[in-house]
Design a protein around this motif. Sequence first.
Motif, PDB file in Angstrom:
ATOM      1  N   ARG A  30      13.742  67.166  48.369  1.00 32.30           N
ATOM      2  CA  ARG A  30      14.139  68.148  47.364  1.00 32.30           C
ATOM      3  C   ARG A  30      12.925  68.752  46.662  1.00 32.30           C
ATOM      4  O   ARG A  30      12.902  69.947  46.365  1.00 32.30           O
ATOM      5  CB  ARG A  30      15.061  67.457  46.369  1.00 32.30           C
ATOM      6  CG  ARG A  30      15.263  68.186  45.085  1.00 32.30           C
ATOM      7  CD  ARG A  30      16.175  67.460  44.167  1.00 32.30           C
ATOM      8  NE  ARG A  30      15.594  66.191  43.741  1.00 32.30           N
ATOM      9  CZ  ARG A  30      15.965  65.547  42.674  1.00 32.30           C
ATOM     10  NH1 ARG A  30      16.934  66.002  41.943  1.00 32.30           N
ATOM     11  NH2 ARG A  30      15.391  64.425  42.335  1.00 32.30           N
ATOM     12  N   SER A  31      11.915  67.964  46.392  1.00 35.91           N
ATOM     13  CA  SER A  31      10.757  68.457  45.640  1.00 35.91           C
ATOM     14  C   SER A  31       9.847  69.348  46.475  1.00 35.91           C
ATOM     15  O   SER A  31       9.349  70.350  45.992  1.00 35.91           O
ATOM     16  CB  SER A  31       9.943  67.291  45.091  1.00 35.91           C
ATOM     17  OG  SER A  31      10.703  66.554  44.182  1.00 35.91           O
ATOM     18  N   LYS A  79       5.650  74.124  45.616  1.00 35.57           N
ATOM     19  CA  LYS A  79       6.984  73.560  45.362  1.00 35.57           C
ATOM     20  C   LYS A  79       6.888  72.299  44.504  1.00 35.57           C
ATOM     21  O   LYS A  79       7.713  72.086  43.619  1.00 35.57           O
ATOM     22  CB  LYS A  79       7.704  73.249  46.676  1.00 35.57           C
ATOM     23  CG  LYS A  79       8.319  74.459  47.315  1.00 35.57           C
ATOM     24  CD  LYS A  79       9.444  74.004  48.224  1.00 35.57           C
ATOM     25  CE  LYS A  79      10.224  75.181  48.698  1.00 35.57           C
ATOM     26  NZ  LYS A  79      11.476  75.343  48.024  1.00 35.57           N
ATOM     27  N   SER A  83       8.598  71.802  40.925  1.00 27.08           N
ATOM     28  CA  SER A  83       9.487  70.666  40.665  1.00 27.08           C
ATOM     29  C   SER A  83       8.994  69.866  39.468  1.00 27.08           C
ATOM     30  O   SER A  83       9.789  69.484  38.603  1.00 27.08           O
ATOM     31  CB  SER A  83       9.571  69.751  41.881  1.00 27.08           C
ATOM     32  OG  SER A  83      10.262  70.380  42.921  1.00 27.08           O
ATOM     33  N   TYR A  87      10.968  69.086  36.005  1.00 25.05           N
ATOM     34  CA  TYR A  87      11.176  67.717  35.519  1.00 25.05           C
ATOM     35  C   TYR A  87      10.614  67.572  34.103  1.00 25.05           C
ATOM     36  O   TYR A  87      11.239  66.980  33.231  1.00 25.05           O
ATOM     37  CB  TYR A  87      10.513  66.694  36.442  1.00 25.05           C
ATOM     38  CG  TYR A  87      11.117  66.596  37.815  1.00 25.05           C
ATOM     39  CD1 TYR A  87      12.471  66.762  38.040  1.00 25.05           C
ATOM     40  CD2 TYR A  87      10.318  66.328  38.917  1.00 25.05           C
ATOM     41  CE1 TYR A  87      13.019  66.671  39.297  1.00 25.05           C
ATOM     42  CE2 TYR A  87      10.855  66.232  40.186  1.00 25.05           C
ATOM     43  CZ  TYR A  87      12.208  66.406  40.371  1.00 25.05           C
ATOM     44  OH  TYR A  87      12.742  66.312  41.625  1.00 25.05           O
TER      45      TYR A  87
END
Length: 187
Positions: A30-31, A79, A83, A87
């Motif tokens: 995902r990250s 990316k 991410s 966060y």
Amino acid sequence: MLQCVVQEHPKLWDEILGQAEFAYNSMTNRSTGRSPFSIVYTKNPNHTVDLAVLPKCNSKPAAEFTAQFSTMLEEVRAKLLDSNAKYKENADKTKKERSFKPGDLVMIRVKRERFPPGTYSKLSRRKIGPYAVLKQINPNAYVVDLPKHYNTSSTFNIDDLAAYHPPDGAGTSLSSSDSDSPVDGGE
């Protein structure tokens, strides 16, 4: 993940571990937006279906390969930065700025690793105190007036400290005779 793969045959976990690892490394993260295989080896691995039809082999110059690989690494880096920013933004929404002044009373969250083996019990209180703050070392570390019988450093991270609020709302003060901790942090 391993529990899902072994299902009714938990004793076969060691035989399935390789398959689970392969599946994890093949999945898109995902990250990063890429699988660990594609980051490390520049492409996803061949699966059984891929081997049935051999891929066409095109020879490309090394410079083009290097440029593509560098571009891919830059995309992954971007990316990851995005991410991490998301966060941090989410974490900062719930974070409250705290600080204590010398003399403030605090409760200390007890952690097993701060105490000698055999002196900490799972059934012990989670917080001890109240104890007075002696000084602030930096925004994250404080020296607390901790009695010597605790046999641990009197320097604590702010995450382990909570402001003390007396149960009846009355003011509370502790004298320095209640504790015998040194001011320098007890190190």
